[in-house]
Design a protein around this motif. Structure first.
Motif, short mmCIF file in Angstrom:
data_model
loop_
_atom_site.label_atom_id
_atom_site.label_comp_id
_atom_site.label_asym_id
_atom_site.label_seq_id
_atom_site.Cartn_x
_atom_site.Cartn_y
_atom_site.Cartn_z
N GLY A 58 0.63 -1.15 -0.13
CA GLY A 58 -0.03 0.17 -0.04
C GLY A 58 0.75 1.14 0.10
O GLY A 58 0.46 2.46 0.23
N ARG A 59 2.01 1.15 -0.19
CA ARG A 59 2.90 2.45 -0.37
C ARG A 59 3.29 2.54 -1.87
O ARG A 59 3.03 1.78 -2.67
CB ARG A 59 4.24 2.12 0.39
CG ARG A 59 4.11 1.93 1.92
CD ARG A 59 5.45 1.69 2.64
NE ARG A 59 6.29 0.78 2.05
CZ ARG A 59 6.46 -0.53 2.34
NH1 ARG A 59 5.66 -1.19 3.62
NH2 ARG A 59 7.33 -1.38 2.00
N VAL A 60 3.63 3.99 -1.96
CA VAL A 60 4.09 4.29 -3.36
C VAL A 60 5.50 4.84 -3.15
O VAL A 60 5.75 5.98 -2.39
CB VAL A 60 3.32 5.54 -3.93
CG1 VAL A 60 3.47 5.84 -5.19
CG2 VAL A 60 1.72 4.94 -4.07
N ARG A 61 6.57 3.88 -3.79
CA ARG A 61 8.03 4.54 -3.67
C ARG A 61 8.41 4.33 -5.25
O ARG A 61 8.06 3.18 -5.77
CB ARG A 61 8.57 3.70 -2.79
CG ARG A 61 10.10 4.00 -2.66
CD ARG A 61 10.92 3.03 -1.33
NE ARG A 61 10.21 3.95 -0.18
CZ ARG A 61 10.26 3.14 1.01
NH1 ARG A 61 10.62 1.76 0.90
NH2 ARG A 61 9.61 3.63 1.88
N LEU A 62 9.44 5.07 -5.53
CA LEU A 62 9.97 4.72 -7.04
C LEU A 62 11.01 3.78 -6.83
O LEU A 62 11.54 3.73 -5.99
CB LEU A 62 10.71 6.07 -7.51
CG LEU A 62 9.89 7.23 -8.03
CD1 LEU A 62 10.78 8.41 -8.23
CD2 LEU A 62 9.11 6.77 -9.37
N ALA A 63 11.03 2.90 -8.09
CA ALA A 63 11.73 1.72 -8.17
C ALA A 63 13.33 2.21 -8.75
O ALA A 63 13.16 3.06 -9.57
CB ALA A 63 11.23 0.62 -9.12
N TRP A 85 11.92 -10.21 -14.44
CA TRP A 85 12.49 -9.05 -13.75
C TRP A 85 10.95 -8.45 -12.99
O TRP A 85 10.20 -8.42 -13.40
CB TRP A 85 12.72 -7.95 -14.91
CG TRP A 85 14.04 -8.51 -15.62
CD1 TRP A 85 14.72 -9.40 -15.58
CD2 TRP A 85 14.49 -7.76 -16.99
NE1 TRP A 85 15.75 -9.45 -16.59
CE2 TRP A 85 15.36 -8.24 -17.18
CE3 TRP A 85 13.99 -6.52 -17.49
CZ2 TRP A 85 16.53 -7.92 -18.47
CZ3 TRP A 85 14.93 -6.14 -18.54
CH2 TRP A 85 16.05 -6.82 -18.88
N GLN A 86 11.53 -7.38 -12.12
CA GLN A 86 10.69 -6.93 -11.18
C GLN A 86 11.14 -5.49 -10.92
O GLN A 86 12.38 -5.55 -10.68
CB GLN A 86 10.02 -7.70 -10.06
CG GLN A 86 11.08 -7.86 -8.87
CD GLN A 86 10.41 -8.71 -7.81
OE1 GLN A 86 9.35 -8.76 -7.62
NE2 GLN A 86 11.25 -9.36 -7.04
N ALA A 87 10.45 -4.62 -10.83
CA ALA A 87 11.17 -3.20 -10.25
C ALA A 87 11.01 -3.04 -8.80
O ALA A 87 9.74 -3.27 -8.25
CB ALA A 87 10.28 -2.02 -11.14
N LEU A 88 11.82 -2.76 -8.13
CA LEU A 88 12.09 -2.51 -6.88
C LEU A 88 12.68 -1.41 -6.36
O LEU A 88 13.66 -0.97 -7.02
CB LEU A 88 12.78 -3.76 -6.08
CG LEU A 88 12.09 -5.33 -6.17
CD1 LEU A 88 13.24 -6.29 -5.74
CD2 LEU A 88 10.93 -5.34 -5.56
N CYS A 89 12.45 -0.78 -5.19
CA CYS A 89 13.18 0.21 -4.61
C CYS A 89 14.49 -0.47 -3.75
O CYS A 89 14.58 -1.50 -3.64
CB CYS A 89 12.54 0.95 -3.43
SG CYS A 89 12.11 0.24 -2.15
N LYS A 90 15.45 0.32 -3.72
CA LYS A 90 16.79 -0.21 -3.02
C LYS A 90 16.54 -0.96 -1.74
O LYS A 90 17.07 -2.05 -1.63
CB LYS A 90 17.99 0.99 -2.79
CG LYS A 90 19.26 0.28 -2.48
CD LYS A 90 20.17 1.27 -2.47
CE LYS A 90 21.47 0.74 -1.76
NZ LYS A 90 21.68 -0.41 -1.41
#
Length: 114
Positions: A58-63, A85-90
């Motif tokens: 439920g959070r919004v964070r740039l990958a 592949w998947q987009a993740l934040c650090k």
């Protein structure tokens, strides 16, 4: 005034612990993360700019990281399979890495000297 006695400084080769050859980590380019990967990564993050793990919570964070869902272990077909592949934040990528291989990878863990 008398000169100060020189400090003993061991030769650098003597100060380095022996690290087995299999524990030495390859460079990013040697592991396949060269220019071709950087271009593919950039394209992928433009298409999927948000961290999928954060979205699930439920959070919004740039990958900022393109993660291989299933570790490729130098398998080129799996490495370049965009379905893997998947987009993740650090933060999420570091947590996933810690869960999967102890946080620092096998090479660093093996090289530690007690």
């Amino acid at each position: 005034m008398p000169a100060r006695a020189p400090k003993h400084r061991p030769h650098k080769a003597d100060a380095v612990a022996h690290v087995p050859a299999e524990a030495v980590r390859l460079t990013t380019a040697q592991r396949g993360y060269g220019g071709r990967w950087q271009k593919a990564r950039e394209t992928f993050l433009k298409r999927a700019p948000l961290c999928v793990e954060c979205q699930r919570s439920g959070r919004v964070r740039l990958a900022t990281v393109v993660d291989h869902i299933k570790p490729h272990k130098r398998c080129q077909a799996l490495f370049w399979d965009t379905d893997n592949w998947q987009a993740l934040c650090k933060r999420c990528h570091d947590a996933k890495t810690a869960r999967e291989d102890g946080g620092f990878g096998n090479a660093v863990r093996s090289a530690r000297v007690p």
